[in-house]
Design a protein around this motif. Structure first.
Motif, PDB file in Angstrom:
ATOM      1  N   PRO A   1       5.287   2.868  -3.273  1.00  0.00           N
ATOM      2  CA  PRO A   1       5.187   2.516  -1.846  1.00  0.00           C
ATOM      3  C   PRO A   1       3.997   1.622  -1.519  1.00  0.00           C
ATOM      4  CG  PRO A   1       4.594   4.823  -2.210  1.00  0.00           C
ATOM      5  CD  PRO A   1       5.170   4.322  -3.487  1.00  0.00           C
ATOM      6  N   GLY A   2       3.007   1.562  -2.422  1.00  0.00           N
ATOM      7  CA  GLY A   2       1.853   0.712  -2.187  1.00  0.00           C
ATOM      8  C   GLY A   2       2.049  -0.725  -2.610  1.00  0.00           C
ATOM      9  N   MET A   3       3.155  -1.014  -3.313  1.00  0.00           N
ATOM     10  CA  MET A   3       3.450  -2.391  -3.711  1.00  0.00           C
ATOM     11  C   MET A   3       3.930  -3.200  -2.517  1.00  0.00           C
ATOM     12  SD  MET A   3       5.499  -2.386  -7.335  1.00  0.00           S
ATOM     13  CE  MET A   3       4.638  -2.406  -8.901  1.00  0.00           C
ATOM     14  N   THR A   4       3.621  -4.479  -2.519  1.00  0.00           N
ATOM     15  CA  THR A   4       4.256  -5.372  -1.552  1.00  0.00           C
ATOM     16  C   THR A   4       5.654  -5.734  -2.060  1.00  0.00           C
ATOM     17  OG1 THR A   4       3.474  -7.407  -2.589  1.00  0.00           O
ATOM     18  CG2 THR A   4       2.023  -6.364  -0.955  1.00  0.00           C
ATOM     19  N   VAL A   5       6.438  -6.320  -1.187  1.00  0.00           N
ATOM     20  CA  VAL A   5       7.776  -6.766  -1.578  1.00  0.00           C
ATOM     21  C   VAL A   5       7.686  -7.740  -2.753  1.00  0.00           C
ATOM     22  CG1 VAL A   5       9.757  -8.137  -0.819  1.00  0.00           C
ATOM     23  CG2 VAL A   5       8.808  -6.360   0.680  1.00  0.00           C
ATOM     24  N   SER A   6       6.789  -8.703  -2.672  1.00  0.00           N
ATOM     25  CA  SER A   6       6.644  -9.680  -3.759  1.00  0.00           C
ATOM     26  C   SER A   6       6.251  -9.014  -5.065  1.00  0.00           C
ATOM     27  CB  SER A   6       5.584 -10.726  -3.397  1.00  0.00           C
ATOM     28  OG  SER A   6       6.042 -11.578  -2.380  1.00  0.00           O
ATOM     29  N   GLU A   7       5.330  -8.071  -5.003  1.00  0.00           N
ATOM     30  CA  GLU A   7       4.886  -7.386  -6.220  1.00  0.00           C
ATOM     31  C   GLU A   7       6.018  -6.598  -6.855  1.00  0.00           C
ATOM     32  OE1 GLU A   7       0.182  -6.742  -4.965  1.00  0.00           O
ATOM     33  OE2 GLU A   7       1.689  -5.188  -4.507  1.00  0.00           O
ATOM     34  N   PHE A   8       6.822  -5.950  -6.020  1.00  0.00           N
ATOM     35  CA  PHE A   8       7.931  -5.148  -6.543  1.00  0.00           C
ATOM     36  C   PHE A   8       8.960  -6.030  -7.241  1.00  0.00           C
ATOM     37  CE2 PHE A   8      12.059  -2.936  -5.763  1.00  0.00           C
ATOM     38  CZ  PHE A   8      11.834  -1.831  -6.580  1.00  0.00           C
ATOM     39  N   ILE A   9       9.286  -7.150  -6.640  1.00  0.00           N
ATOM     40  CA  ILE A   9      10.277  -8.041  -7.243  1.00  0.00           C
ATOM     41  C   ILE A   9       9.687  -8.733  -8.479  1.00  0.00           C
ATOM     42  CG2 ILE A   9      11.824  -9.994  -6.824  1.00  0.00           C
ATOM     43  CD1 ILE A   9      11.797  -9.144  -3.851  1.00  0.00           C
ATOM     44  N   TYR A  10       8.394  -9.044  -8.428  1.00  0.00           N
ATOM     45  CA  TYR A  10       7.733  -9.613  -9.612  1.00  0.00           C
ATOM     46  C   TYR A  10       7.801  -8.628 -10.776  1.00  0.00           C
ATOM     47  CZ  TYR A  10       4.305 -12.098 -12.475  1.00  0.00           C
ATOM     48  OH  TYR A  10       3.696 -12.783 -13.501  1.00  0.00           O
ATOM     49  N   TYR A  11       7.631  -7.356 -10.477  1.00  0.00           N
ATOM     50  CA  TYR A  11       7.738  -6.333 -11.515  1.00  0.00           C
ATOM     51  C   TYR A  11       9.130  -6.341 -12.151  1.00  0.00           C
ATOM     52  CZ  TYR A  11       7.996  -1.707 -13.684  1.00  0.00           C
ATOM     53  OH  TYR A  11       8.193  -0.681 -14.563  1.00  0.00           O
ATOM     54  N   ALA A  12      10.149  -6.537 -11.328  1.00  0.00           N
ATOM     55  CA  ALA A  12      11.516  -6.629 -11.860  1.00  0.00           C
ATOM     56  C   ALA A  12      11.650  -7.813 -12.800  1.00  0.00           C
ATOM     57  CB  ALA A  12      12.522  -6.746 -10.718  1.00  0.00           C
ATOM     58  N   ALA A  13      11.073  -8.955 -12.415  1.00  0.00           N
ATOM     59  CA  ALA A  13      11.123 -10.142 -13.267  1.00  0.00           C
ATOM     60  C   ALA A  13      10.409  -9.895 -14.592  1.00  0.00           C
ATOM     61  CB  ALA A  13      10.504 -11.335 -12.537  1.00  0.00           C
ATOM     62  N   TRP A  14       9.258  -9.225 -14.519  1.00  0.00           N
ATOM     63  CA  TRP A  14       8.512  -8.881 -15.744  1.00  0.00           C
ATOM     64  C   TRP A  14       9.319  -7.924 -16.614  1.00  0.00           C
ATOM     65  CZ3 TRP A  14       6.915  -3.935 -17.129  1.00  0.00           C
ATOM     66  CH2 TRP A  14       6.127  -3.865 -18.284  1.00  0.00           C
TER      67      TRP A  14
END
Length: 245
Positions: free
Chosen positions: A87-100
């Motif tokens: 829940p502390g991730m931003t939207v961009s960070e969460f989607i970046y994690y998916a890309a990683w």
């Protein structure tokens, strides 16, 4: 292309799906079936979350094996019915994690994230923490998670749950942009299927009862069967015929 041959899956002594064979070309394939039909089990198996008990899965001509598992996973975007997030991730960070996690090269990740965010209409939310989003907005972020990097297989399990009618229309437009991908969408919403599906698969009792186009399924309907549209009546007819045998 996704190819499945004689696929079986279960848990413990229980068999859930048995001997499924499918071939899916690029386009949107809707997976229909009543609760307990085995839809989520099939999707989890195709997404490589659990290994099949028996049978083969092939994506773009590469058979799924222990040796090819990581390569195949890079080509799969999977959105389960319920997905976890920090829940502390931003939207961009969460989607970046998916890309990683999918193994996109570092120099491609930022552009892939921006593209997924734009497609899903999240530009004004990209720096917002996940905990501050509404349920419908979280579901939209999940769709961005599944499509980031343009995987060749996108698996969506009830992706429009929690979306209002306008958001569902937007979802349809997002999915329509996924060129050169096999999209497998599980849903109970026949109007979503009618609006965007190229092909329909009906699963019941762990087995395929129908695979074909919307028009082909619609022709199977009995006018006296429950439903408000030819497609709904065809679906209920098909299930009733199977259970009477």
């Amino acid at each position: 292309m996704l190819s499945v041959t004689n696929l079986s899956q279960g848990y413990g002594s229980q068999s859930v799906i048995d001997g499924i064979t499918l071939k899916m070309e690029h386009g949107l394939h809707a997976l229909l079936g009543p609760n307990g039909a085995g839809k989520t089990t099939l999707l989890r198996t195709l997404a490589t979350v659990v290994p099949p008990r028996r049978g083969t899965i092939s994506l773009d001509g590469v058979d799924l094996t222990f040796e090819t598992l990581n390569d195949i996973r890079r080509g799969i975007g999977y959105l389960p019915q319920r997905f976890g997030f920090d829940p502390g991730m931003t939207v961009s960070e969460f989607i970046y994690y998916a890309a990683w996690a999918r193994g996109l090269p570092r120099n491609e990740r930022a552009a892939a994230v921006d593209e997924a965010i734009e497609k899903t209409g999240l530009v004004d939310k990209k720096n917002v923490k996940m905990r501050k989003l509404s349920g419908g907005m979280i579901q939209r972020v999940g769709i961005a998670w599944a499509i980031v990097g343009n995987p060749s297989l996108v698996i969506l399990d009830e992706p429009t749950v929690g979306l209002d009618p306008l958001q569902r229309i937007h979802f349809r437009s997002v999915i329509a942009q996924q060129d050169n991908a096999v999209i497998l969408l599980s849903t109970h919403l026949i109007d979503d299927v009618d609006a965007i599906a190229d092909h329909i698969i009906v699963l019941d009792g762990g087995a395929i009862r129908f695979q074909g186009t919307k028009d082909e399924l619609s022709r199977e309907g009995d006018p006296s069967s429950p439903g408000n549209t030819p497609l709904e009546r065809a679906y209920t007819t098909l299930l009733a015929d199977h259970r009477e045998r």
